[in-house]
Enzyme design. Sequence first.
Site, PDB file in Angstrom:
ATOM      1  N   ASN A   1       0.810  -1.224   0.000  1.00  0.00           N
ATOM      2  CA  ASN A   1       0.000   0.000   0.000  1.00  0.00           C
ATOM      3  C   ASN A   1       0.842   1.272   0.000  1.00  0.00           C
ATOM      4  OD1 ASN A   1      -1.747  -2.019   2.189  1.00  0.00           O
ATOM      5  ND2 ASN A   1      -2.618  -1.479   0.220  1.00  0.00           N
TER       6      ASN A   1
ATOM      7  N   ILE B   1       1.727   6.972   0.798  1.00  0.00           N
ATOM      8  CA  ILE B   1       0.989   5.894   1.453  1.00  0.00           C
ATOM      9  C   ILE B   1      -0.469   5.900   1.011  1.00  0.00           C
ATOM     10  CG2 ILE B   1       0.278   4.977   3.703  1.00  0.00           C
ATOM     11  CD1 ILE B   1       2.773   6.641   4.803  1.00  0.00           C
ATOM     12  N   CYS B   2      -0.948   4.736   0.617  1.00  0.00           N
ATOM     13  CA  CYS B   2      -2.340   4.574   0.207  1.00  0.00           C
ATOM     14  C   CYS B   2      -3.128   4.100   1.429  1.00  0.00           C
ATOM     15  CB  CYS B   2      -2.408   3.557  -0.930  1.00  0.00           C
ATOM     16  SG  CYS B   2      -4.063   3.318  -1.565  1.00  0.00           S
ATOM     17  N   LEU B   3      -3.780   5.043   2.097  1.00  0.00           N
ATOM     18  CA  LEU B   3      -4.522   4.746   3.323  1.00  0.00           C
ATOM     19  C   LEU B   3      -5.726   5.682   3.363  1.00  0.00           C
ATOM     20  CD1 LEU B   3      -4.503   3.185   6.073  1.00  0.00           C
ATOM     21  CD2 LEU B   3      -3.150   5.074   6.997  1.00  0.00           C
TER      22      LEU B   3
END
Length: 161
Positions: free
Chosen positions: A87, A94-96
Amino acid sequence: MPERDLRTERIQQERKKWRKDHPFGFFAKPNKAADGSLDLHNWTAGIPGKPKTLWENATFPITIAFPEEYPAKPPKIKFPAGFYHPNVYPSGTICLSILNEEQDWRPAISIKQLLLGIQELLNNPNPDSPAQEPAWRAFSKKKDEYEKRVKLQSKQYANKD
């Protein structure tokens, strides 16, 4: 310029809260500007890997940049480029969902909550939101390869006790 004042006030509040109460092993602090003063809008931080995970015994560096529109928009938080995680984009972004203003970002979310959320993501990647193909593919299909790469990366950021 009231926007800018709001951002700076909020960052100062966050910094004060963080200094009083932050999770063990984490650090987060404003960078120093060229003139030696604090650059409240750009921070350096570290997220420890949780014990008993592939990420343990290491502290992973991140940068935090607060945009002009903060807290209406989330801070930009990045690992170093090339960080290995399903992620995390190759750029380190950051993919969150809580870092995404289109998804779960809320102005009330604190720095502490963001960093704890990123720590949680380290050991519990979201396979439905891949950001880098090699790590995602290894995590999904070749667990031993994935674990080997994570352990290697953790050694790179190992705590110097």
